[in-house]
Design a protein around this motif. Sequence first.
Motif: not given
Length: 391
Positions: A234, A288, A290-292, A294
């Motif tokens: 992330a 997901l 990589e999407t903080p 989420a």
Amino acid sequence: MPLPLYLLALVVFAMGTSEFMLAGLLPDIASDLDVSVGTAGTLTSAFAIGMIVGAPLVAALARNWPGRSSLLGFVLVFSAAHVVGALTTSFAVLFATRVVAALANAGFLAVALTTAAGLAPPGRKGRALAVLLSGTTVATIAGVPGGSLLGTMLGWRATFWAVAVLCLPAALGILMGIPTRPGQSDEADGPALRSEIAQLKSPRLILVVLLGALVNAATFGSFTFLAPLVTDSAGMARPWIPVALMLFGTGSFVGVTLAGRLSDQRPGLVIAVGGPLLLIGWPALAVLAETPIALLALVLVQGALSFAVGSTLITRVLYEAAGAPTMAGAYATAALNVGAAIGPLIAAATLGTVGNRGPMWASGFLVLVALLAALPFRNVMAAARSREVLQ
């Protein structure tokens, strides 16, 4: 619920803080003791292995000991192990202290689970277990993130010292608040040890132990390696690690609280709804990561689902092992910690091939295996509930 249950939960809080705190300390321990993060992760498995071996062994040895003295002794040994761990510069010694601490934790939890079941009103074992396990969930909300923050500020050894000190008021609470033999019958009226061990031949008991182990393996496999997922996948700063741990703990508290109200009368509903959602959630977290936003949201949800399903299964172990009043807690503890031992090992094996998201994929696979194994679970639930209603 009786006040002594909450005193036991205080001890479980201290022990839960120790058991889970490594998730936020692994990078620092690895760097300080000159080992890889994967090797440092085996400290979690060492703790779990100690609990697997210790739960039935110590429970069998302590089954005729005064309950209060047993619980107090386990807490003091647990504290001493953390003092040694805080002082050592050797990874091997630290590994050994985790095993000793686990043996003490296993003995305590085995006796505490049996004590909680004995203190609970009829048909309320699930509620009593929820109170006891709330110590673990509060540990993930406050103790573990606090330990991670303390480790960031003062080093990982400070966290070990904090756990050792935290055990002292918990020990005082046991000494002052727990009856000598709460909820237990006299030794002469209880079943023989051989009879209690023979309960393990029950297919229903074996099934719920297996399911509990698999779900807990998924939980520990991902939770142990949550810190690298937050910082690497992330790309979040290190202070976000305690936040992620706190969110997982908040979810776990909600999950175990809700399950405590359903696991006595409607366990099949918890499994049927929570199991498939848990299966979807772990791969979603990997995709997901990589999407903080989420990632943080899914950590919260997965904490709730993991503990709702897991605590329901552990409650079923206590019900299915009703014919083993002094060993039922040991069987439930073993179900918890077989998973806690194999989960991080399986997750660590994926780090070199899949990367930091590997543990999430491994957790999804473990839940899938559990759901496939649970195909006959509806019949187990129906039979168990009918038997309890007749009682």
